[in-house]
Structures are given as C-alpha cells and as structure tokens.
Design a protein around this motif. Structure first.
Motif, PDB file in Angstrom:
ATOM      1  N   ALA A 105      -2.999   3.412   2.043  1.00  0.00           N
ATOM      2  CA  ALA A 105      -4.000   3.296   0.986  1.00  0.00           C
ATOM      3  C   ALA A 105      -3.827   1.939   0.317  1.00  0.00           C
ATOM      4  O   ALA A 105      -2.707   1.540  -0.014  1.00  0.00           O
ATOM      5  N   SER A 106      -4.915   1.217   0.135  1.00  0.00           N
ATOM      6  CA  SER A 106      -4.861  -0.081  -0.528  1.00  0.00           C
ATOM      7  C   SER A 106      -4.249   0.082  -1.915  1.00  0.00           C
ATOM      8  O   SER A 106      -4.603   1.001  -2.645  1.00  0.00           O
ATOM      9  N   PRO A 107      -3.357  -0.830  -2.315  1.00  0.00           N
ATOM     10  CA  PRO A 107      -2.772  -0.730  -3.649  1.00  0.00           C
ATOM     11  C   PRO A 107      -3.754  -1.103  -4.763  1.00  0.00           C
ATOM     12  O   PRO A 107      -3.490  -0.838  -5.924  1.00  0.00           O
ATOM     13  N   GLY A 129       0.809  -1.213   0.000  1.00  0.00           N
ATOM     14  CA  GLY A 129       0.000   0.000   0.000  1.00  0.00           C
ATOM     15  C   GLY A 129       0.844   1.266   0.000  1.00  0.00           C
ATOM     16  O   GLY A 129       2.069   1.237   0.114  1.00  0.00           O
ATOM     17  N   HIS A 185      -7.672  -0.629  -4.751  1.00  0.00           N
ATOM     18  CA  HIS A 185      -8.753   0.321  -5.003  1.00  0.00           C
ATOM     19  C   HIS A 185      -8.552   1.640  -4.284  1.00  0.00           C
ATOM     20  O   HIS A 185      -9.428   2.489  -4.307  1.00  0.00           O
ATOM     21  N   LYS A 186      -7.426   1.799  -3.618  1.00  0.00           N
ATOM     22  CA  LYS A 186      -7.020   3.047  -2.965  1.00  0.00           C
ATOM     23  C   LYS A 186      -7.885   3.475  -1.790  1.00  0.00           C
ATOM     24  O   LYS A 186      -7.912   4.651  -1.443  1.00  0.00           O
ATOM     25  N   VAL A 196      -8.453   4.340   1.893  1.00  0.00           N
ATOM     26  CA  VAL A 196      -7.462   4.887   2.813  1.00  0.00           C
ATOM     27  C   VAL A 196      -7.842   4.524   4.239  1.00  0.00           C
ATOM     28  O   VAL A 196      -8.961   4.804   4.681  1.00  0.00           O
TER      29      VAL A 196
END
Length: 128
Positions: A89-91, A77, A93-94, A96
C-alpha cells in the motif's frame, strides 16, 4: 533507513565486473541484507526499485515511484495481502498494489511496474 546501492559498488565489493545498463538480470544485494516484512530502495541500472522480503528467500520488486503522486516512496509502503496475493500500500494515499503483477486493487487505471526477482547464491537479482 533506505539503502541505496549502485551496481558498481556491489561489483567492487564482490570482485565482479559491473554489468552495463541493459535489460536482464541484475545482482542487487544479499538476501540477508533485507529485513523481512520491510521495504528497501535500491538503484538498479539507473532505475529506483523498491524491494520487499516476505520470506526466507522470497523477495518482490516494484518501481519505487508512487504511480499516483510521482514521489519515490514505495519502499516505505505497508505490506499486506488480498487473499493469497502479496500487496504493498502506498504510504501517501494508501492505494493497494499487487506485488506480483503491479495491478492496483483500490484505484482503477493505476498500476506499478513489477519486476521478476530470484535469489542466486544468497544474492537478490532483479530482472529489468
């Protein structure tokens, strides 16, 4: 590269007895093994954890599983902040997440498991 470390391997390397798979504090790695501002994955007592070093002795730990997709990718992330709050932040779907509480800032209803950490004698420990 993602480093995966089993507690038994660390115990063998440090000459300590491997702890059982129980709740409590678990020694994971040397703090110096973690690059600042970069995530690493670790297997702690059978659970996949993402570790993030944000300062000389400041480490955060969250579940490695992305709550939105179920993929084990959170160590990849993007580190950031919302004001003074450190975030990941997820790699994929982003979404946070707050690194301290696991609260999702971008998608109501989502959260990620966040774990307490400490540095003891140069080693990162995670509380499950």
């Amino acid at each position: 590269m993602t480093a995966t470390l089993e507690l038994g391997a660390l115990a063998a390397a440090t000459g300590e007895a491997a702890p059982g798979i129980t709740a409590g504090w678990h020694r994971v790695c040397l703090v110096d093994d973690l690059e600042p501002a970069w995530g690493e994955a670790a297997l702690v007592a059978g659970r996949q954890i993402a570790l993030f070093r944000t300062g000389p002795a400041e480490v955060f730990a969250v579940a490695h599983e992305d709550p939105a997709t179920g993929a084990h990718v959170m160590a990849r992330g993007i580190l950031g902040s919302r004001g003074a709050r450190p975030t990941i932040a997820s790699p994929l779907h982003k979404e946070v997440y707050d690194l301290e509480t696991g609260e999702c800032f971008s998608t109501p209803g989502l959260s990620i498991a966040a774990f307490s950490t400490r540095v003891v004698d140069g080693f990162v420990e995670v509380e499950l």
